[in-house]
Design an enzyme around this catalytic site. Structure first.
Site, PDB file in Angstrom:
ATOM      1  N   LEU A 101       0.882  -1.165   0.000  1.00  0.00           N
ATOM      2  CA  LEU A 101       0.000   0.000   0.000  1.00  0.00           C
ATOM      3  C   LEU A 101       0.916   1.210   0.000  1.00  0.00           C
ATOM      4  CD1 LEU A 101      -2.906  -0.672   2.560  1.00  0.00           C
ATOM      5  CD2 LEU A 101      -3.052  -0.600   0.071  1.00  0.00           C
ATOM      6  N   ASP A 102       0.584   2.212  -0.809  1.00  0.00           N
ATOM      7  CA  ASP A 102       1.412   3.406  -0.890  1.00  0.00           C
ATOM      8  C   ASP A 102       1.607   4.045   0.474  1.00  0.00           C
ATOM      9  OD1 ASP A 102       1.341   3.025  -3.609  1.00  0.00           O
ATOM     10  OD2 ASP A 102      -0.329   4.413  -3.907  1.00  0.00           O
ATOM     11  N   TYR A 103       2.655   4.814   0.598  1.00  0.00           N
ATOM     12  CA  TYR A 103       2.971   5.568   1.823  1.00  0.00           C
ATOM     13  C   TYR A 103       1.775   6.397   2.284  1.00  0.00           C
ATOM     14  CZ  TYR A 103       5.507   8.929   4.811  1.00  0.00           C
ATOM     15  OH  TYR A 103       5.944   9.712   5.851  1.00  0.00           O
ATOM     16  N   THR A 105      -1.388   5.913   1.459  1.00  0.00           N
ATOM     17  CA  THR A 105      -2.638   5.151   1.426  1.00  0.00           C
ATOM     18  C   THR A 105      -2.791   4.370   2.719  1.00  0.00           C
ATOM     19  OG1 THR A 105      -2.553   4.924  -0.981  1.00  0.00           O
ATOM     20  CG2 THR A 105      -3.938   3.373   0.199  1.00  0.00           C
TER      21      THR A 105
END
Length: 242
Positions: A101-103, A105
């Protein structure tokens, strides 16, 4: 007794297919003997080395974590930023995230030390639905949303059809909120999809992974998966494509 390639995959060293390749290339030793044949079975007492590195076998563990924003989906970070394993200080096993998961997100991410399980879920052929809630800048037209539902061309190819459900909008702030269901796991996929139609994502959260939800969890909290949940995920990961 378990097949050698399965033990290597469970240890998180490589996928089962890659483990088979390593065996055939003569890079695996069992009790100091080079093994090149597939199908060899080993016991918990056998000493296994892959490219000279001992394989440490642990009991498999499985968790779901509610990842906060501002956390890296990794086991370490060279910039000293918080990582997902920081929420598991009481866990002895060497766990790692399934996918990323993105930073920026937040939301649901699975953590495990079972390499074969992780690889099956993260594999491009896996058809497990992932459900996100995205707050986007501006209010996309129906045609723009339809283009996401049909699949939209990105720099790494056209996306698979997505399910997009309108949730709400604020006309004064010129923002809209959508529920987005995809089964692919490309890097920053949901963000890039909305960027492609000219409506950048302002806030993103993964609310569901297959049948798993964040119910009962607060940001930064985790719980262990039940054996039945793990079994269900294994079945979902190996289902034929949609």
């Amino acid at each position: 007794m378990e097949r050698l390639q399965k033990v290597i995959a469970h240890a998180g060293i490589a996928s089962r297919r890659k483990a088979e390749q390593l065996i055939q290339e003569g890079k695996v030793r069992v009790n100091d003997k080079v093994i090149k044949e597939l199908g060899v079975k080993v016991s918990p007492n056998d000493k296994i080395e892959v490219e000279g590195i001992p394989v440490e076998r642990e009991e498999p563990v499985y968790f779901v974590l509610y990842k906060p924003r501002g956390v890296i989906s990794s086991v370490s970070d060279d910039k000293g930023r918080k990582v997902v394993t920081d929420f598991f200080t009481l866990i002895d096993e060497r766990i790692y995230p399934v996918g990323r998961l993105d930073y920026d997100t937040s939301g649901l991410i699975i953590m495990t030390n079972d390499g074969e399980f992780a690889n099956s879920l993260a594999h491009p052929k896996s058809q497990v639905d992932k459900v996100y809630v995205a707050k986007v800048k501006g209010i996309p037209s129906r045609e723009a949303i339809r283009s996401l539902e049909r699949g939209i061309k990105l720099e790494d190819g056209k996306t698979a059809p997505a399910k997009i459900k309108f949730l709400s909008m604020e006309r004064t702030k010129e923002t809209a909120i959508f529920e987005v269901t995809i089964h692919e796991g490309r890097n920053r996929q949901v963000r890039r999809m909305f960027e492609a139609i000219g409506h950048p994502v302002m806030k993103l959260k993964r609310e569901r992974y297959g049948f798993l939800t964040l119910q009962g969890l607060k940001s930064g909290e985790a719980r262990e998966l039940t054996p039945h949940e793990v079994k269900q995920l294994r079945v979902m990961a190996t289902k034929p494509g949609k």
